[in-house]
Write a protein that holds these residues in place. Structure first.
Motif, short mmCIF file in Angstrom:
data_model
loop_
_atom_site.label_atom_id
_atom_site.label_comp_id
_atom_site.label_asym_id
_atom_site.label_seq_id
_atom_site.Cartn_x
_atom_site.Cartn_y
_atom_site.Cartn_z
N VAL A 90 -4.37 4.82 2.23
CA VAL A 90 -4.63 3.96 3.39
C VAL A 90 -3.32 3.50 4.01
CG1 VAL A 90 -5.71 1.82 4.18
CG2 VAL A 90 -6.82 3.20 2.41
N PHE A 91 -2.33 3.18 3.18
CA PHE A 91 -1.08 2.64 3.71
C PHE A 91 0.02 2.75 2.66
CE2 PHE A 91 1.77 -0.87 5.02
CZ PHE A 91 1.97 -0.51 6.35
N TRP A 92 1.22 3.10 3.12
CA TRP A 92 2.41 3.06 2.26
C TRP A 92 3.18 1.77 2.58
CZ3 TRP A 92 3.71 5.77 -1.90
CH2 TRP A 92 3.13 7.02 -2.09
N TYR A 93 3.46 0.99 1.55
CA TYR A 93 4.24 -0.23 1.73
C TYR A 93 5.73 0.03 1.63
CZ TYR A 93 -0.15 -2.76 1.30
OH TYR A 93 -1.42 -3.23 1.50
N LYS A 94 6.11 1.18 1.10
CA LYS A 94 7.50 1.56 0.95
C LYS A 94 7.74 2.89 1.66
CE LYS A 94 8.42 -1.87 -1.94
NZ LYS A 94 9.35 -2.97 -1.61
N VAL A 95 8.99 3.09 2.08
CA VAL A 95 9.36 4.36 2.71
C VAL A 95 10.48 5.00 1.89
CG1 VAL A 95 8.70 3.63 5.01
CG2 VAL A 95 11.04 3.26 4.24
N ILE A 96 10.72 6.27 2.15
CA ILE A 96 11.78 6.97 1.44
C ILE A 96 13.11 6.26 1.64
CG2 ILE A 96 13.12 9.12 1.39
CD1 ILE A 96 10.57 10.62 2.04
N GLY A 97 13.80 6.04 0.50
CA GLY A 97 15.08 5.34 0.54
C GLY A 97 14.97 3.87 0.15
N ASP A 98 13.76 3.33 0.10
CA ASP A 98 13.59 1.92 -0.29
C ASP A 98 13.85 1.74 -1.79
OD1 ASP A 98 12.98 1.09 2.21
OD2 ASP A 98 10.87 0.61 1.83
N THR A 99 14.48 0.63 -2.12
CA THR A 99 14.66 0.27 -3.53
C THR A 99 13.39 -0.40 -4.03
OG1 THR A 99 17.03 -0.06 -3.21
CG2 THR A 99 16.02 -1.10 -5.15
N VAL A 100 12.94 0.00 -5.21
CA VAL A 100 11.72 -0.56 -5.79
C VAL A 100 11.99 -0.99 -7.22
CG1 VAL A 100 10.24 0.87 -4.35
CG2 VAL A 100 10.88 1.68 -6.61
N THR A 101 11.21 -1.95 -7.67
CA THR A 101 11.25 -2.35 -9.08
C THR A 101 9.93 -1.99 -9.72
OG1 THR A 101 10.48 -4.57 -8.52
CG2 THR A 101 12.87 -4.23 -8.62
N GLN A 102 9.92 -1.90 -11.03
CA GLN A 102 8.70 -1.54 -11.75
C GLN A 102 7.59 -2.53 -11.41
OE1 GLN A 102 9.03 -1.48 -16.01
NE2 GLN A 102 7.37 -0.03 -16.25
N HIS A 103 6.40 -1.99 -11.15
CA HIS A 103 5.19 -2.75 -10.80
C HIS A 103 5.17 -3.20 -9.34
CE1 HIS A 103 4.19 -2.47 -14.96
NE2 HIS A 103 5.12 -3.33 -15.36
N ASP A 104 6.17 -2.84 -8.55
CA ASP A 104 6.08 -3.08 -7.11
C ASP A 104 4.89 -2.28 -6.57
OD1 ASP A 104 8.14 -4.79 -6.82
OD2 ASP A 104 9.51 -3.39 -5.81
N VAL A 105 4.18 -2.85 -5.60
CA VAL A 105 3.09 -2.12 -4.96
C VAL A 105 3.67 -1.12 -3.98
CG1 VAL A 105 1.05 -2.29 -3.50
CG2 VAL A 105 1.49 -4.05 -5.22
N LEU A 106 3.37 0.16 -4.20
CA LEU A 106 3.88 1.23 -3.35
C LEU A 106 2.91 1.59 -2.24
CD1 LEU A 106 5.33 3.68 -6.02
CD2 LEU A 106 6.55 1.91 -4.74
N ALA A 107 1.61 1.64 -2.58
CA ALA A 107 0.64 2.13 -1.61
C ALA A 107 -0.72 1.48 -1.85
CB ALA A 107 0.51 3.64 -1.71
N GLU A 108 -1.54 1.54 -0.81
CA GLU A 108 -2.94 1.11 -0.90
C GLU A 108 -3.81 2.35 -0.80
OE1 GLU A 108 -5.77 -1.09 2.22
OE2 GLU A 108 -4.25 -2.43 1.40
N VAL A 109 -4.72 2.50 -1.75
CA VAL A 109 -5.54 3.71 -1.85
C VAL A 109 -7.01 3.32 -1.81
CG1 VAL A 109 -6.10 5.66 -3.35
CG2 VAL A 109 -3.76 4.88 -3.18
N GLN A 110 -7.81 4.17 -1.19
CA GLN A 110 -9.24 3.91 -1.10
C GLN A 110 -10.01 5.04 -1.75
OE1 GLN A 110 -10.77 3.04 2.81
NE2 GLN A 110 -12.37 1.82 1.88
N THR A 111 -10.96 4.65 -2.60
CA THR A 111 -11.80 5.63 -3.25
C THR A 111 -13.16 5.02 -3.50
OG1 THR A 111 -12.08 7.01 -5.22
CG2 THR A 111 -10.96 4.94 -5.54
N GLU A 112 -14.21 5.82 -3.27
CA GLU A 112 -15.57 5.34 -3.49
C GLU A 112 -15.81 4.00 -2.82
OE1 GLU A 112 -18.46 6.57 -5.28
OE2 GLU A 112 -17.31 8.26 -4.59
N LYS A 113 -15.25 3.83 -1.63
CA LYS A 113 -15.50 2.66 -0.79
C LYS A 113 -14.78 1.40 -1.25
CE LYS A 113 -20.17 4.38 -0.02
NZ LYS A 113 -21.57 4.04 -0.04
N ALA A 114 -13.95 1.49 -2.23
CA ALA A 114 -13.16 0.31 -2.65
C ALA A 114 -11.68 0.65 -2.54
CB ALA A 114 -13.50 -0.07 -4.09
N THR A 115 -10.87 -0.37 -2.36
CA THR A 115 -9.43 -0.17 -2.27
C THR A 115 -8.74 -0.71 -3.52
OG1 THR A 115 -9.14 -2.26 -1.09
CG2 THR A 115 -9.42 -0.28 0.24
#
Length: 385
Positions: free
Chosen positions: A32-57
């Motif tokens: 559904v959405f990427w919260y990070k883009v290529i080149g972004d610094t991330v830490t473990q457990h950072d939310v990277l993306a929002e995904v939808q499956t079976e009508k739930a996100t």
């Protein structure tokens, strides 16, 4: 916990970000959405993306700290559980994207994704859903609000411009795509038959007035639960070589929301009385309409009830919610004059439509189950046990 695959790119380890498995079925999920883009610094457990499956996100978290090095599945694309969504380069200090894999074997990307994600547009979830429903590409908008933020008016204006002319179209949302896939699967795989009958609910109306806090739907759900306990073949699943009988009644209740049709599940409904059923269903419906329902609350149903009475519909043909064996449709209450002991009186009756999987049961057993529901609705004292 999923196993992490590690690769080396320019002597820097890369860690896969896989698509999680959130249901027992190996169904695809949509980014559904990427919260990070290529080149972004991330830490473990950072939310990277929002995904939808079976009508739930749900959210996909980073499995490690580092830099987002590759994105393999773009926004709006689907991938099965275990597919590589992205890769994180670890032990780097501000390193940019790399592309040459030195060691290790690459995992094939999901079908249809090939271009890297190069930009991100920050939007509140409400506006992001609106843009998706209207088919507006927000990356093309300039932002007319404060600090160049994209506004609702701007999204709607872009949608109006896009639909000018003799024809118009809207993009298929993840919810709509899921509904389409499941309903098509249902009709292709299961031979379905629908039986219709009226239930005399004149006496139940008196009970409903007596128990004003309990709505019509809760009484119907209670009758279904009790009837399923007497007719377990309708609370079953066809599995080619066997018919699996369910040990508990996990009742799916169709809820019409702005985004589409959702079916949250009341777990072990046989343990709840009619008042408790109403409370649980109301809580689940509120979660659906406020977009707070979780994946676990939308899976595992063994029987579904859908009610179109509020829309003036009487009899209709509900489609099975696979892999369930049956679904009950409830229509608009009807009134008619009947003779009782030679006297004219008003009878209230409720139209019921039962669709069942003919591989699991035949017409006779299904009809007896429907009559069992009707008998309980006509004898409301049986619903209180």
């Amino acid at each position: 916990m999923a196993k992490l695959n590690t690769f080396l790119t320019e002597d820097r380890p890369l860690i896969d970000v896989p698509m999680p498995q959130t249901t027992d079925e190996p169904m695809e999920s949509v980014i559904v959405f990427w919260y990070k883009v290529i080149g972004d610094t991330v830490t473990q457990h950072d939310v990277l993306a929002e995904v939808q499956t079976e009508k739930a996100t749900f959210e996909v978290e980073s499995p490690a700290s580092g830099v987002l090095q590759e994105v393999w599945v773009q926004r709006g694309e689907a991938a099965p559980p275990g597919a590589v969504l992205a890769r994180i380069a670890t032990d780097v200090d501000g390193a940019g994207p790399a592309s040459v894999v030195k060691t290790g074997e690459s995992v094939p990307p999901a079908t249809g994704l090939q271009t890297p994600q190069t930009e991100r547009v920050a939007l509140p979830p409400r506006l992001r859903r609106l843009a998706q429903e209207l088919g507006v590409d927000v990356t093309t908008l300039r932002g007319s609000g404060t600090n160049r933020k994209i506004t609702e008016e701007e999204i709607r204006r872009a949608a109006a411009v896009a639909t000018e002319g003799t024809q118009s179209s809207i993009s298929v949302t993840p919810v709509r795509r899921t509904i389409a896939k499941r309903m098509t699967q249902s009709l292709l795989e299961a031979p379905q038959l629908t039986e219709h009958a009226w239930a005399d609910v004149t006496e139940l109306e008196r009970w409903r007035i007596r128990f004003q806090n309990i709505g019509w739907n809760a009484w119907v759900l209670r009758a279904v639960v009790l009837a399923l306990q007497d007719h377990p073949m309708l609370n079953a699943v066809w599995e080619d070589t066997r018919i699996r009988l369910q040990t508990g009644v996990h009742l799916g209740v169709a809820v019409d929301a702005k985004e589409g049709l959702y079916v949250p599940v009341v777990r072990d409904a046989q343990l709840l009385n009619v008042d408790q059923l109403q409370q649980v269903v109301q809580t689940l419906a509120n979660k659906v309409r406020s977009a707070k329902v979780c994946q676990e609350e939308l899976t595992g149903g063994t029987f579904t009830v859908t009610n179109l009475g509020g829309y003036g519909v009487e009899f209709f043909t509900p489609i099975l919610n696979p892999p369930q064996a049956a679904i009950l449709g409830v229509g608009k209450m009807d009134e008619r004059m009947v003779l009782v002991d030679g006297q004219g009186t008003v009878q209230k009756r409720l139209p019921l439509s039962l669709t069942f999987d003919h591989r699991v049961v035949d017409g006779g057993p299904a009809a007896r189950f429907l009559q069992s529901i009707i008998w309980r609705l006509q004898e409301p004292q049986t619903l209180m046990r």
